[in-house]
Design an enzyme around this catalytic site. Structure first.
Site, PDB file in Angstrom:
ATOM      1  N   GLY A  55       0.794  -1.224   0.000  1.00 35.30           N
ATOM      2  CA  GLY A  55       0.000   0.000   0.000  1.00 35.30           C
ATOM      3  C   GLY A  55       0.823   1.269   0.000  1.00 35.30           C
ATOM      4  N   ASP A  99       5.548  -5.277  15.550  1.00 34.30           N
ATOM      5  CA  ASP A  99       4.214  -4.936  16.003  1.00 34.30           C
ATOM      6  C   ASP A  99       4.322  -3.530  16.569  1.00 34.30           C
ATOM      7  OD1 ASP A  99       1.866  -4.467  17.346  1.00 34.30           O
ATOM      8  OD2 ASP A  99       1.770  -6.418  18.322  1.00 34.30           O
ATOM      9  N   ASN A 116       3.111   4.998   9.263  1.00 31.22           N
ATOM     10  CA  ASN A 116       2.106   4.718   8.245  1.00 31.22           C
ATOM     11  C   ASN A 116       1.162   3.569   8.604  1.00 31.22           C
ATOM     12  OD1 ASN A 116       1.025   4.393   5.331  1.00 31.22           O
ATOM     13  ND2 ASN A 116       2.080   2.447   5.720  1.00 31.22           N
ATOM     14  N   TYR A 159     -11.956   4.986  13.303  1.00 33.18           N
ATOM     15  CA  TYR A 159     -10.976   5.517  12.342  1.00 33.18           C
ATOM     16  C   TYR A 159     -10.978   7.044  12.391  1.00 33.18           C
ATOM     17  CZ  TYR A 159      -8.197   5.453   8.029  1.00 33.18           C
ATOM     18  OH  TYR A 159      -7.197   5.597   7.099  1.00 33.18           O
ATOM     19  N   LYS A 163      -7.608   9.120  13.545  1.00 32.03           N
ATOM     20  CA  LYS A 163      -6.908   9.970  12.582  1.00 32.03           C
ATOM     21  C   LYS A 163      -6.991  11.447  12.939  1.00 32.03           C
ATOM     22  CE  LYS A 163      -5.368   6.709   9.861  1.00 32.03           C
ATOM     23  NZ  LYS A 163      -3.919   6.441   9.716  1.00 32.03           N
ATOM     24  N   THR A 183      -5.564   1.023  -2.244  1.00 34.68           N
ATOM     25  CA  THR A 183      -4.667   0.256  -1.376  1.00 34.68           C
ATOM     26  C   THR A 183      -5.381  -0.968  -0.839  1.00 34.68           C
ATOM     27  OG1 THR A 183      -5.318   1.447   0.627  1.00 34.68           O
ATOM     28  CG2 THR A 183      -3.468   2.369  -0.627  1.00 34.68           C
TER      29      THR A 183
END
Length: 260
Positions: free
Chosen positions: A23, A66, A93, A158, A162, A195
């Site tokens: 990705g 991890d 990322n 999410y 973010k 991705t």
């Protein structure tokens, strides 16, 4: 009169990229290597890491990591230093997404999303500052999302993770600048991209639901298509390079006009 050969924008610099086996992470590694960097990628599965390093070539190395484990960070930085002698660029990322509204999401999915998308970025940013402040500075690029700018009914965890990454990046940028560390910290906010993470989230839906979600999303993008990973990687490269020498604490939106 001969012109001087063009030197890459990140020539001889060393980057660490999490979630680098595929990705956006993989695309960022490709972009940085093409401009002269050496790159250490990390990811969860040994097979994925080995395959990606083989494709990226001799300027790449890899490790299994991890990112949610605090103890993994000093080990990874030590490995980069042992292999390449320095660290100039860190790209946090690694991330996950799952589609479920606030009524549907489970505690386990909420915790996993926050742990990988936010807590791991905190650990990686903290570790990067500690190492970089003693070695002349560098660039930290945290991958946030347009979902950290606007809400999406099916992405509460999410969205939360973010949005927090954006403000964590700004807080760290101010601290590093005022401390004189020479470390720039910025976030990239991609829109929907081609991705595995996006396709994986869609794959969790029923085929008809997935098709509908993709169609509705495309209608919201003025440019009418999902991003190519290389188009987002180009912004990561800019932020990692001296072209962005006066850029810190900024968000770079790469979304085909979706949030405009």
């Amino acid at each position: 009169m001969h012109s001087k050969p063009r030197v890459g924008r990140v020539q001889d610099r060393v980057a660490l990229i999490t979630g680098g086996a595929r990705g956006l992470g993989y695309a960022a590694a490709e972009a940085l290597i093409a401009e002269g960097a050496r790159v250490m990628i990390t990811d969860l599965k040994a097979g994925d890491v080995e395959a990606a390093v083989a494709q990226l070539g001799p300027s790449a190395a890899g490790r299994v990591q991890d990112v949610t484990e605090r103890a993994s960070w000093p080990r990874v930085f030590d490995a980069v230093l042992a292999r390449f002698g320095r660290v100039d660029i860190v790209v946090n990322n690694a991330g996950v997404a799952n589609l479920a509204s606030i009524e549907q999401i489970s505690d386990a999915d909420w915790a996993r999303t926050i742990d990988i998308n936010l807590n791991a970025v905190y650990l990686g940013t903290q570790a990067a500052v500690e190492r970089m402040k003693h070695s002349g500075g560098g660039s930290i690029v945290n991958i946030a999302s347009i979902e950290g700018l606007v809400g999406e009914a099916a992405l509460p965890a999410y969205n939360a993770s973010k949005g927090a990454v954006r403000l964590l990046s700004k807080s760290t940028a101010i601290h590093c600048a005022r401390s004189g560390y020479g470390i720039r910290v910025n976030s990239v906010c991609p829109g929907f991209a081609e991705t595995q993470m996006v396709s994986g989230a869609l794959a969790a839906l029923e085929p008809e639901q997935a098709q509908q979600f993709a169609a509705v999303t495309l209608q919201r993008i003025p440019m009418g298509r999902f991003a190519k990973p290389s188009e987002i990687a180009a912004v990561v490269l800019f932020l990692a390079s001296d072209d962005a020498s006066y850029v810190t604490g900024a968000d770079f939106v790469v979304d085909g006009g979706m949030t405009a």
